[in-house]
Design an enzyme around this catalytic site. Structure first.
Site, PDB file in Angstrom:
ATOM      1  N   TYR A  33     -31.932  27.884  -9.095  1.00 57.88           N
ATOM      2  CA  TYR A  33     -31.174  26.620  -9.200  1.00 57.88           C
ATOM      3  C   TYR A  33     -30.517  26.524 -10.588  1.00 57.88           C
ATOM      4  O   TYR A  33     -31.035  25.830 -11.483  1.00 57.88           O
ATOM      5  CB  TYR A  33     -32.117  25.427  -9.011  1.00 57.88           C
ATOM      6  CG  TYR A  33     -32.913  25.455  -7.722  1.00 57.88           C
ATOM      7  CD1 TYR A  33     -32.281  25.502  -6.479  1.00 57.88           C
ATOM      8  CD2 TYR A  33     -34.310  25.418  -7.754  1.00 57.88           C
ATOM      9  CE1 TYR A  33     -33.023  25.516  -5.308  1.00 57.88           C
ATOM     10  CE2 TYR A  33     -35.052  25.424  -6.582  1.00 57.88           C
ATOM     11  CZ  TYR A  33     -34.401  25.482  -5.355  1.00 57.88           C
ATOM     12  OH  TYR A  33     -35.142  25.495  -4.199  1.00 57.88           O
ATOM     13  N   TRP A  37     -29.378  19.342 -11.001  1.00 61.78           N
ATOM     14  CA  TRP A  37     -29.621  18.573  -9.776  1.00 61.78           C
ATOM     15  C   TRP A  37     -29.939  17.133 -10.150  1.00 61.78           C
ATOM     16  O   TRP A  37     -30.587  16.882 -11.177  1.00 61.78           O
ATOM     17  CB  TRP A  37     -30.793  19.160  -8.995  1.00 61.78           C
ATOM     18  CG  TRP A  37     -30.376  20.036  -7.866  1.00 61.78           C
ATOM     19  CD1 TRP A  37     -30.313  19.702  -6.555  1.00 61.78           C
ATOM     20  CD2 TRP A  37     -29.949  21.404  -7.940  1.00 61.78           C
ATOM     21  NE1 TRP A  37     -29.872  20.760  -5.808  1.00 61.78           N
ATOM     22  CE2 TRP A  37     -29.634  21.822  -6.628  1.00 61.78           C
ATOM     23  CE3 TRP A  37     -29.770  22.322  -8.975  1.00 61.78           C
ATOM     24  CZ2 TRP A  37     -29.181  23.096  -6.327  1.00 61.78           C
ATOM     25  CZ3 TRP A  37     -29.318  23.589  -8.680  1.00 61.78           C
ATOM     26  CH2 TRP A  37     -29.026  23.968  -7.375  1.00 61.78           C
ATOM     27  N   SER A  38     -29.535  16.226  -9.296  1.00 59.72           N
ATOM     28  CA  SER A  38     -29.636  14.809  -9.616  1.00 59.72           C
ATOM     29  C   SER A  38     -31.070  14.320  -9.830  1.00 59.72           C
ATOM     30  O   SER A  38     -31.421  13.801 -10.893  1.00 59.72           O
ATOM     31  CB  SER A  38     -28.957  14.020  -8.495  1.00 59.72           C
ATOM     32  OG  SER A  38     -29.250  12.662  -8.573  1.00 59.72           O
ATOM     33  N   TRP A  39     -31.925  14.466  -8.818  1.00 58.43           N
ATOM     34  CA  TRP A  39     -33.268  13.901  -9.026  1.00 58.43           C
ATOM     35  C   TRP A  39     -34.103  14.787  -9.926  1.00 58.43           C
ATOM     36  O   TRP A  39     -34.977  14.309 -10.642  1.00 58.43           O
ATOM     37  CB  TRP A  39     -33.932  13.437  -7.749  1.00 58.43           C
ATOM     38  CG  TRP A  39     -34.554  14.353  -6.753  1.00 58.43           C
ATOM     39  CD1 TRP A  39     -34.182  15.621  -6.437  1.00 58.43           C
ATOM     40  CD2 TRP A  39     -35.694  14.036  -5.915  1.00 58.43           C
ATOM     41  NE1 TRP A  39     -34.985  16.115  -5.447  1.00 58.43           N
ATOM     42  CE2 TRP A  39     -35.929  15.168  -5.102  1.00 58.43           C
ATOM     43  CE3 TRP A  39     -36.507  12.941  -5.745  1.00 58.43           C
ATOM     44  CZ2 TRP A  39     -36.948  15.222  -4.153  1.00 58.43           C
ATOM     45  CZ3 TRP A  39     -37.528  12.985  -4.800  1.00 58.43           C
ATOM     46  CH2 TRP A  39     -37.746  14.107  -4.020  1.00 58.43           C
ATOM     47  N   ASP A 175     -35.564  19.141   1.906  1.00 59.12           N
ATOM     48  CA  ASP A 175     -34.570  19.751   2.769  1.00 59.12           C
ATOM     49  C   ASP A 175     -34.984  20.059   4.203  1.00 59.12           C
ATOM     50  O   ASP A 175     -34.366  19.593   5.126  1.00 59.12           O
ATOM     51  CB  ASP A 175     -34.059  21.034   2.126  1.00 59.12           C
ATOM     52  CG  ASP A 175     -33.539  20.795   0.720  1.00 59.12           C
ATOM     53  OD1 ASP A 175     -33.726  19.688   0.190  1.00 59.12           O
ATOM     54  OD2 ASP A 175     -32.938  21.708   0.151  1.00 59.12           O
ATOM     55  N   ARG A 211     -38.350  29.974   2.868  1.00 58.66           N
ATOM     56  CA  ARG A 211     -37.113  29.175   2.782  1.00 58.66           C
ATOM     57  C   ARG A 211     -36.685  28.719   4.181  1.00 58.66           C
ATOM     58  O   ARG A 211     -37.229  29.178   5.183  1.00 58.66           O
ATOM     59  CB  ARG A 211     -35.992  30.025   2.136  1.00 58.66           C
ATOM     60  CG  ARG A 211     -36.257  30.441   0.699  1.00 58.66           C
ATOM     61  CD  ARG A 211     -35.964  29.350  -0.304  1.00 58.66           C
ATOM     62  NE  ARG A 211     -34.632  28.780  -0.161  1.00 58.66           N
ATOM     63  CZ  ARG A 211     -34.195  27.721  -0.835  1.00 58.66           C
ATOM     64  NH1 ARG A 211     -34.975  27.113  -1.695  1.00 58.66           N
ATOM     65  NH2 ARG A 211     -32.980  27.261  -0.663  1.00 58.66           N
ATOM     66  N   TYR A 370     -40.996  26.116   2.710  1.00 63.46           N
ATOM     67  CA  TYR A 370     -40.316  25.011   2.100  1.00 63.46           C
ATOM     68  C   TYR A 370     -40.505  23.641   2.763  1.00 63.46           C
ATOM     69  O   TYR A 370     -40.070  23.432   3.893  1.00 63.46           O
ATOM     70  CB  TYR A 370     -38.851  25.407   2.225  1.00 63.46           C
ATOM     71  CG  TYR A 370     -37.941  24.989   1.147  1.00 63.46           C
ATOM     72  CD1 TYR A 370     -38.254  25.229  -0.165  1.00 63.46           C
ATOM     73  CD2 TYR A 370     -36.740  24.366   1.470  1.00 63.46           C
ATOM     74  CE1 TYR A 370     -37.372  24.839  -1.148  1.00 63.46           C
ATOM     75  CE2 TYR A 370     -35.860  23.986   0.495  1.00 63.46           C
ATOM     76  CZ  TYR A 370     -36.187  24.218  -0.809  1.00 63.46           C
ATOM     77  OH  TYR A 370     -35.328  23.834  -1.765  1.00 63.46           O
ATOM     78  N   TRP A 371     -41.134  22.714   2.115  1.00 63.85           N
ATOM     79  CA  TRP A 371     -41.309  21.332   2.564  1.00 63.85           C
ATOM     80  C   TRP A 371     -42.030  21.178   3.907  1.00 63.85           C
ATOM     81  O   TRP A 371     -42.023  20.106   4.494  1.00 63.85           O
ATOM     82  CB  TRP A 371     -39.971  20.562   2.602  1.00 63.85           C
ATOM     83  CG  TRP A 371     -39.378  20.373   1.246  1.00 63.85           C
ATOM     84  CD1 TRP A 371     -38.289  21.014   0.730  1.00 63.85           C
ATOM     85  CD2 TRP A 371     -39.838  19.491   0.199  1.00 63.85           C
ATOM     86  NE1 TRP A 371     -38.056  20.609  -0.571  1.00 63.85           N
ATOM     87  CE2 TRP A 371     -38.994  19.674  -0.918  1.00 63.85           C
ATOM     88  CE3 TRP A 371     -40.898  18.574   0.104  1.00 63.85           C
ATOM     89  CZ2 TRP A 371     -39.160  18.976  -2.110  1.00 63.85           C
ATOM     90  CZ3 TRP A 371     -41.067  17.872  -1.091  1.00 63.85           C
ATOM     91  CH2 TRP A 371     -40.191  18.081  -2.167  1.00 63.85           C
ATOM     92  N   GLU A 414     -42.463  26.147  -8.185  1.00 63.31           N
ATOM     93  CA  GLU A 414     -41.745  25.071  -7.494  1.00 63.31           C
ATOM     94  C   GLU A 414     -42.676  24.410  -6.463  1.00 63.31           C
ATOM     95  O   GLU A 414     -42.710  23.200  -6.339  1.00 63.31           O
ATOM     96  CB  GLU A 414     -40.530  25.695  -6.800  1.00 63.31           C
ATOM     97  CG  GLU A 414     -39.580  24.737  -6.134  1.00 63.31           C
ATOM     98  CD  GLU A 414     -38.479  25.466  -5.374  1.00 63.31           C
ATOM     99  OE1 GLU A 414     -38.519  26.715  -5.276  1.00 63.31           O
ATOM    100  OE2 GLU A 414     -37.578  24.780  -4.865  1.00 63.31           O
ATOM    101  N   GLN A 429     -40.066  26.300 -12.799  1.00 67.29           N
ATOM    102  CA  GLN A 429     -39.245  25.193 -12.288  1.00 67.29           C
ATOM    103  C   GLN A 429     -39.305  24.054 -13.301  1.00 67.29           C
ATOM    104  O   GLN A 429     -40.386  23.624 -13.716  1.00 67.29           O
ATOM    105  CB  GLN A 429     -39.811  24.749 -10.924  1.00 67.29           C
ATOM    106  CG  GLN A 429     -39.188  23.504 -10.333  1.00 67.29           C
ATOM    107  CD  GLN A 429     -37.989  23.765  -9.424  1.00 67.29           C
ATOM    108  OE1 GLN A 429     -37.669  24.927  -9.127  1.00 67.29           O
ATOM    109  NE2 GLN A 429     -37.330  22.718  -8.984  1.00 67.29           N
TER     110      GLN A 429
HETATM  111  C1  2M8 Z   1     -34.093  22.040  -3.236  1.00 68.90           C
HETATM  112  O1  2M8 Z   1     -32.828  21.794  -2.671  1.00 68.90           O
HETATM  113  C2  2M8 Z   1     -31.640  22.595  -2.864  1.00 68.90           C
HETATM  114  C3  2M8 Z   1     -30.492  21.830  -2.245  1.00 68.90           C
HETATM  115  O2  2M8 Z   1     -30.377  20.591  -2.889  1.00 68.90           O
HETATM  116  C4  2M8 Z   1     -31.731  23.965  -2.237  1.00 68.90           C
HETATM  117  O3  2M8 Z   1     -32.625  24.217  -1.428  1.00 68.90           O
HETATM  118  O4  2M8 Z   1     -30.859  24.778  -2.543  1.00 68.90           O
HETATM  119  C5  2M8 Z   1     -34.943  20.784  -2.944  1.00 68.90           C
HETATM  120  O5  2M8 Z   1     -36.297  21.020  -3.189  1.00 68.90           O
HETATM  121  C6  2M8 Z   1     -34.414  19.613  -3.764  1.00 68.90           C
HETATM  122  O6  2M8 Z   1     -35.239  18.488  -3.602  1.00 68.90           O
HETATM  123  C7  2M8 Z   1     -34.333  19.994  -5.231  1.00 68.90           C
HETATM  124  O7  2M8 Z   1     -33.715  18.947  -5.940  1.00 68.90           O
HETATM  125  C8  2M8 Z   1     -33.534  21.278  -5.462  1.00 68.90           C
HETATM  126  C9  2M8 Z   1     -33.578  21.770  -6.902  1.00 68.90           C
HETATM  127  O8  2M8 Z   1     -34.906  21.789  -7.392  1.00 68.90           O
HETATM  128  O9  2M8 Z   1     -34.042  22.319  -4.625  1.00 68.90           O
END
Ligand code: 2M8
Length: 452
Positions: A33, A37-39, A175, A211, A370-371, A414, A429
């Site tokens: 990443y 990213w926003s949050w 996601d 993923r 993932y999630w 993560e 992360q």
């Molecule tokens: C994950 O999401 C991104 C898309 O936004 C991805 O899978 O590419 C999620 O865990 C999301 O909540 C998180 O903000 C992002 C970056 O950590 O990764």
């Protein structure tokens, strides 16, 4: 407790944030990443506030450069210094500047949102600052945050329900949570109309089983296509959108964020009208959450707006009411029992008593995907913050201890396998590091966290 560089875990966390800092933004993770990213940026701000307040303020300021004219804070602000092949979908695929004048001109962003934890982060900045500096921070961020929340409560709540409509699973931050399975499965992707693409996430995470699947990825990209063709104007294509869900987790966080916004507004000497408006948003949010409570099931559930049905899956979102706080005594007991039940921290076989993203007993549970089962350190942090705010210190302390043990043993991953404790996804992360920094500053959060 101030940041203590002599504590090895704290020092390691601060070092991860430094290493992920490009000088302009802090990447959510080193290579998987590489953007802002926003949050993630909000959680990073919470942790970084203990180490370097000015840098934490700058992180939030950088994020807001990407805010749209309609108030929206986009899910991603692209890092101009990385190769366009580093992450997909890239800025070119979103093409926001080509289709809407709402998007900023010089900063590249995506065209959807993520959960609103930003006011909580700014409140943390204010709480960590000297009084005059706190007022300055509040004055700088109050209006952009108010506009962000206004966007969510208008464009994303045309029904005036107090609940936010998400239009893409990525907007939930979780996601490929099974919460979205049925709504996503219904989406037919017209193969001849989806422009070709290459996934980039699988080049960073060697095991594809951690993923989302390719079929889900096609659907994610198809929703992006629909949004782009509608110029990202959710209000005007609302009825035509293929994915529309009232997300209780997102909505509970917005109630929480509006409570932080009241504090920020007060520090910023905002108008009484603004305070009334935010108070009204909080009441509306609480009403919406109350209506999402299904008494016969004893659960707070999302609603799929396309079918009108509640989404009944055992995921972390069942705990949404604690994020909004101010629970009746009965509801407080229900939530405490749920937390300790076999659905969450009392599940047999857990490596640590930490809540899996999807309950181990759910049919969709998968400990590594993932999630869909793994434990997320940032969610542990959020739950710790919420229990503290409710004054449930015994639960919060137990959770804090387990969350720190987990990271000390496993590393700054993560996500982790809830059964074996194995680290998954990316290492180093940023939000995992930020969570550790805040967890290590207990007296700060515990003392400042009575219910508003
Ligand atoms: C994950 O999401 C991104 C898309 O936004 C991805 O899978 O590419 C999620 O865990 C999301 O909540 C998180 O903000 C992002 C970056 O950590 O990764």
């Amino acid at each position: 407790m101030p940041y203590d560089p002599a504590n090895p875990l704290a020092a390691r966390a601060a070092e991860i944030l430094r290493a992920n800092d490009t000088g302009a933004l802090i990447k959510a993770a080193p290579s998987l990443y590489p953007h802002q990213w926003s949050w993630d940026a909000a959680f990073i701000t919470v942790g970084l506030a203990h180490v370097d307040l000015d840098r934490a303020v700058a992180e939030m300021r950088h994020l807001l450069r990407g805010q749209w004219r309609n108030g929206m804070i986009p899910q991603i602000q692209f890092n101009p210094d990385v190769d366009k092949y580093a992450y997909f979908p890239d800025a070119g695929r979103w093409a926001v500047q080509l289709v809407t004048t709402d998007a900023p001109r010089t900063v590249h962003t995506s065209g959807i949102v993520q959960p609103p934890v930003h006011a909580m982060a700014v409140r943390q900045l204010c709480e960590n600052a000297e009084p005059e500096r706190a007022r300055e921070i509040a004055r700088e961020f109050f209006a952009p945050l108010r506009e962000w929340h206004r966007y969510l409560l208008s464009a994303r709540d045309p029904e005036n329900s107090g609940l936010v409509t998400i239009v893409h699973p990525w907007e939930s931050g979780m996601d490929n949570s099974p919460r979205w399975d049925a709504a996503l499965a219904r989406i037919e992707v017209p193969a001849d109309d989806l422009p070709p693409y290459t996934r980039r996430d699988l080049t960073h995470v060697s095991d594809p089983s951690q993923r989302p699947t390719d079929a889900d990825y096609d659907r994610y990209l198809w929703i992006v296509e629909v949004l782009k063709r509608g110029s990202y104007r959710v209000e005007s294509m609302y009825e035509r959108l293929p994915f529309r869900v009232k997300d209780v987790f997102f909505s509970a966080l917005l109630v929480n964020a509006n409570e932080s916004l009241i504090r920020i507004a007060t520090l910023a000497d905002a108008d009484l009208d603004d305070l009334d408006l935010i108070e009204e948003w909080i009441q509306r949010g609480r009403r919406g959450l109350a209506e999402s409570w299904h008494e016969e099931l004893g659960r707070c559930l999302d609603t799929d707006l396309i079918t009108g049905e509640a989404i009944n899956v055992d995921t972390i979102a069942l705990l949404s009411p604690i994020l909004a706080g101010q629970l009746s005594p009965t509801m407080r007991d229900v939530m405490k029992n749920l937390w300790r039940s076999t659905i969450f921290t009392g599940a047999p076989g857990l490596r640590w008593p930490l809540p899996p993203s999807t309950s181990t007993g759910a049919q969709q549970f998968n400990p590594t995907r993932y999630w869909r089962g793994p434990v997320w350190p940032v969610i542990n942090w959020l739950m710790w913050y919420a229990w503290n705010r409710m004054g449930e210190f015994a639960i919060a302390d137990e959770l804090r201890q387990a969350a720190l043990d987990q990271i000390e043993t496993t590393g700054f991953y993560e996500y982790m396998n809830p059964l074996t404790g194995e680290g998954l996804g990316t290492d180093r992360q940023s939000w995992t590091a930020a969570a550790v920094l805040d967890l290590l500053s207990v007296d700060n959060v515990t003392e400042g966290s009575q219910e508003p």
